[in-house]
Scaffold this motif. Structure first.
Motif, PDB file in Angstrom:
ATOM      1  N   PHE A  39      -9.025   5.961   7.529  1.00 56.45           N
ATOM      2  CA  PHE A  39      -8.438   4.671   7.914  1.00 56.45           C
ATOM      3  C   PHE A  39      -9.002   4.210   9.251  1.00 56.45           C
ATOM      4  O   PHE A  39      -9.449   3.062   9.411  1.00 56.45           O
ATOM      5  N   LEU A  64      -5.732  -4.485   7.117  1.00 54.40           N
ATOM      6  CA  LEU A  64      -5.511  -3.040   7.107  1.00 54.40           C
ATOM      7  C   LEU A  64      -4.074  -2.700   7.513  1.00 54.40           C
ATOM      8  O   LEU A  64      -3.433  -1.843   6.913  1.00 54.40           O
ATOM      9  N   GLU A  65      -3.585  -3.386   8.542  1.00 54.35           N
ATOM     10  CA  GLU A  65      -2.219  -3.104   8.978  1.00 54.35           C
ATOM     11  C   GLU A  65      -1.202  -3.516   7.912  1.00 54.35           C
ATOM     12  O   GLU A  65      -0.217  -2.808   7.674  1.00 54.35           O
ATOM     13  N   GLY A  67      -1.697  -3.497   4.728  1.00 50.86           N
ATOM     14  CA  GLY A  67      -1.747  -2.470   3.697  1.00 50.86           C
ATOM     15  C   GLY A  67      -1.036  -1.199   4.123  1.00 50.86           C
ATOM     16  O   GLY A  67      -0.388  -0.518   3.315  1.00 50.86           O
ATOM     17  N   LEU A  68      -1.126  -0.872   5.397  1.00 55.03           N
ATOM     18  CA  LEU A  68      -0.473   0.323   5.921  1.00 55.03           C
ATOM     19  C   LEU A  68       1.042   0.207   5.874  1.00 55.03           C
ATOM     20  O   LEU A  68       1.749   1.180   5.594  1.00 55.03           O
ATOM     21  N   GLU A  75      -5.338  -2.179   0.847  1.00 58.46           N
ATOM     22  CA  GLU A  75      -6.691  -1.680   1.012  1.00 58.46           C
ATOM     23  C   GLU A  75      -6.634  -0.189   0.674  1.00 58.46           C
ATOM     24  O   GLU A  75      -5.696   0.504   1.075  1.00 58.46           O
ATOM     25  N   ALA A  78      -5.879   2.189   3.508  1.00 59.63           N
ATOM     26  CA  ALA A  78      -4.538   1.976   4.034  1.00 59.63           C
ATOM     27  C   ALA A  78      -3.492   2.556   3.080  1.00 59.63           C
ATOM     28  O   ALA A  78      -2.504   3.169   3.521  1.00 59.63           O
ATOM     29  N   SER A  79      -3.711   2.387   1.782  1.00 58.80           N
ATOM     30  CA  SER A  79      -2.766   2.920   0.799  1.00 58.80           C
ATOM     31  C   SER A  79      -2.717   4.441   0.844  1.00 58.80           C
ATOM     32  O   SER A  79      -1.646   5.048   0.754  1.00 58.80           O
ATOM     33  N   ARG A  82      -0.882   5.442   3.977  1.00 59.54           N
ATOM     34  CA  ARG A  82       0.551   5.143   3.830  1.00 59.54           C
ATOM     35  C   ARG A  82       1.245   6.212   2.991  1.00 59.54           C
ATOM     36  O   ARG A  82       2.349   6.668   3.321  1.00 59.54           O
ATOM     37  N   PRO A  92       4.127   4.780  10.835  1.00 56.49           N
ATOM     38  CA  PRO A  92       2.757   4.286  11.036  1.00 56.49           C
ATOM     39  C   PRO A  92       2.430   3.985  12.493  1.00 56.49           C
ATOM     40  O   PRO A  92       1.415   3.358  12.785  1.00 56.49           O
ATOM     41  N   GLN A  96      -1.113   2.278  13.914  1.00 50.28           N
ATOM     42  CA  GLN A  96      -0.935   0.906  14.403  1.00 50.28           C
ATOM     43  C   GLN A  96      -1.391   0.781  15.859  1.00 50.28           C
ATOM     44  O   GLN A  96      -1.987  -0.227  16.243  1.00 50.28           O
TER      45      GLN A  96
END
Length: 293
Positions: A39, A64-65, A67-68, A75, A78-79, A82, A92, A96
């Motif tokens: 990431f 990206l954020e 998705g996070l 993304e 990101a997935s 997460r 996160p 972040q």
């Protein structure tokens, strides 16, 4: 808009100056750390892309954020992170914070003084170590030592790459007051060889970095997981070696990165030092218990 993953540089965790998930890390912790690394690597490649407009970089970092945090279209990197965070019950916050640093890379090209640079490191470097500590379930009492080490690692990278960052991205992490104190300017970074004034500036910052490493010396002994403790001991030794190199060499015209042999030597010394310190810690704990009895 270009997808985030399409901008990957191809650089992997084995290519970094400092190990993030080496063989020393227990296999059960490697998956979340590598998900975190991928990431961060994608976000870093976005921020460092030489041809991408700033507004598009910021939009990709926002994606990206989203998705996070599950607020937008996922993304893949990101997935995966997460899911890894959810599996470990982690927030996160650390990734972040790193996204905040990458946005600064896009919008902030100069740093006023040492404190301004360390503030940047509090977003760009310290969260990396904090994340690894959280994955291992370590106490947050380790964070001050972690923060000193991670800030040192970041400054080392800045000094190693000061010429390339200036030429390729017009990005300068050497503080403005450091240039002034040593009678030089940002433009000196564009020369093929460092001037005596610039060398003095770099060596001054390397000495301040050595001070951070002295604050980080107890770090490995504060960590309960012995494998992570050895990893930290190796990183500390490599950082000390590179800081010494930066005091002696010109980052514009000489090699200031460790080769395979140099890294192996510093790594072995770090392992031995780490084992010695943990042994001393156990003896000290045992001695205190015997006295208490």
């Amino acid at each position: 808009m270009t997808g985030a993953a399409e901008l990957r540089s191809g650089k992997g965790h084995h290519d970094e100056n400092f190990p993030l998930a080496s063989w020393l890390i227990h296999p059960r912790h490697r998956a979340p750390i590598l998900a975190f690394y991928e990431f961060v690597r994608v976000a870093d490649d976005i921020a460092d892309h030489a041809a991408l407009p700033a507004d598009e970089k910021l939009a990709l970092l926002d994606r990206l954020e989203d998705g996070l945090t599950g607020k937008g279209e996922p993304e893949p990197v990101a997935s995966r992170l997460r899911a890894a965070l959810a599996e470990r019950g982690l927030t996160p916050r650390h990734p972040q914070d790193l996204l905040t640093a990458f946005r600064m890379d896009v919008t902030k090209l100069r740093y006023r003084d040492w404190d301004d640079l360390i503030h940047y490191c509090s977003y760009s470097a310290m969260p990396v170590g904090r994340f690894v500590l959280d994955v291992h379930g370590e106490s947050r009492s380790t964070w001050p030592a972690n923060d000193a080490l991670c800030a040192a690692l970041q400054v080392i990278n800045h000094l190693q790459d000061c010429g390339a960052d200036y030429r390729n991205l017009d990005r300068v992490y050497i503080p403005q007051d450091a240039f002034a104190r040593h009678g030089t300017t940002v433009e000196a970074l564009g020369e093929p060889k460092a001037s005596p004034q610039l060398l003095s500036c770099v060596r001054d910052l390397a000495e301040r970095t050595a001070g951070l490493l002295r604050h980080a010396e107890p770090f490995s002994t504060l960590i309960n997981d012995w494998r992570l403790a050895l990893e930290v001991a190796v990183i500390c030794r490599v950082a000390q070696t590179l800081t010494h190199t930066l005091k002696r060499r010109d980052p514009l015209s000489e090699r200031v990165h460790l080769g395979a042999a140099g890294f192996a030597g510093a790594g072995l010394m770090g392992v031995l030092q780490g084992i010695g310190r943990r042994a001393a810690r156990r003896i000290g704990v045992g001695g205190h218990r015997a006295q208490d009895a």
